[in-house]
Design an enzyme around this catalytic site. Structure first.
Site, PDB file in Angstrom:
ATOM      1  CB  CYS A   8      -0.903  -0.006   1.234  1.00 19.19           C
ATOM      2  SG  CYS A   8      -2.044   1.385   1.347  1.00 19.19           S
ATOM      3  CG  HIS A  61      -5.643  -2.524  -1.231  1.00 16.99           C
ATOM      4  ND1 HIS A  61      -4.622  -3.154  -0.550  1.00 16.99           N
ATOM      5  CD2 HIS A  61      -5.359  -1.189  -1.166  1.00 16.99           C
ATOM      6  CE1 HIS A  61      -3.772  -2.241  -0.090  1.00 16.99           C
ATOM      7  NE2 HIS A  61      -4.196  -1.046  -0.453  1.00 16.99           N
ATOM      8  CD  GLU A  62      -6.391   1.467  -3.731  1.00 16.08           C
ATOM      9  OE1 GLU A  62      -6.592   2.433  -2.969  1.00 16.08           O
ATOM     10  OE2 GLU A  62      -5.265   0.947  -3.879  1.00 16.08           O
ATOM     11  CG  HIS A 120      -7.466   2.940   1.389  1.00 14.70           C
ATOM     12  ND1 HIS A 120      -6.642   3.180   2.470  1.00 14.70           N
ATOM     13  CD2 HIS A 120      -6.724   2.228   0.498  1.00 14.70           C
ATOM     14  CE1 HIS A 120      -5.452   2.646   2.244  1.00 14.70           C
ATOM     15  NE2 HIS A 120      -5.474   2.061   1.054  1.00 14.70           N
TER      16      HIS A 120
END
Length: 201
Positions: A121, A163-164, A167
């Site tokens: 990341c 993954h994004e 966030h």
């Protein structure tokens, strides 16, 4: 693979060319990427109401910052902006391939099959650890022109999107790591604090 970045790019219509920016590193990126320990990374993002040129320019600045950091994905909270916006580009070597811009993304289905793969990341530079995620997903989102879209993805694209999207909810990939000994070792070696991890694994 089905849902590969190249396939998705071919299916995109020409308006996505508006998001093309040089895939080269800048001496000074337009946006600062926050790192583990910065509380800004833990705040949930808000939905974007109107998709306008301001949103598109933010996406371009995110891309410029991402390319400078040599990343393949970046979410708005990583640059201190709490909006549901993320950018992805798995084809960094091809200047003509447009990036993927996802606004207000929602995962509508996920495969029962899981896959373990090493993740890193831009907000935790130098740390790479295995994370378990669904192999394939379906999602809905708005594109950079505000149009509703649906998409299926698997493999690296599915992983990158998940993954994004984490966030957007204040979750970092280290929160999903199950190898606690490996996590402690990696964080210590790279100068991060274990106390800044909020386990959801």
């Amino acid at each position: 693979m089905a849902g590969s970045f190249a396939e998705l790019a071919r299916q995109a219509d020409k308006s996505r060319d508006t998001m093309l920016v040089p895939k080269t590193a800048l001496e000074t990126p337009p946006l600062e990427i926050h790192t583990l320990g910065d509380e800004v990374l833990r705040q949930p993002a808000r939905r974007i109401g109107k998709v306008n040129e301001q949103v598109r320019e933010l996406a371009r600045d995110m891309l410029r910052s991402m390319y400078t950091a040599k990343g393949i994905g970046l979410a708005a909270p990583q640059v201190g902006i709490h909006q549901q916006l993320l950018v992805i580009d798995l084809d960094l070597e091809n200047a003509a391939t447009p990036p993927l811009v996802l606004i207000n993304p929602e995962i509508t289905a996920a495969s029962a099959g899981l896959d373990t793969y090493e993740e890193g990341c831009l907000s935790i530079p130098g740390v790479y650890l295995d994370v378990v995620r669904p192999t394939a997903i379906e999602l809905s989102f708005r594109d950079e022109m505000g149009r509703p879209r649906k998409m299926k993805a698997d493999g690296l694209m599915a992983r990158c999107i998940q993954h994004e999207m984490d966030h957007l909810n204040g979750v970092l990939f280290v929160d999903r790591v199950t190898d606690q000994d490996g996590l402690q070792k990696e964080l210590k070696e790279k100068g991060f604090e274990r106390q800044d991890v909020r386990s959801v694994a």
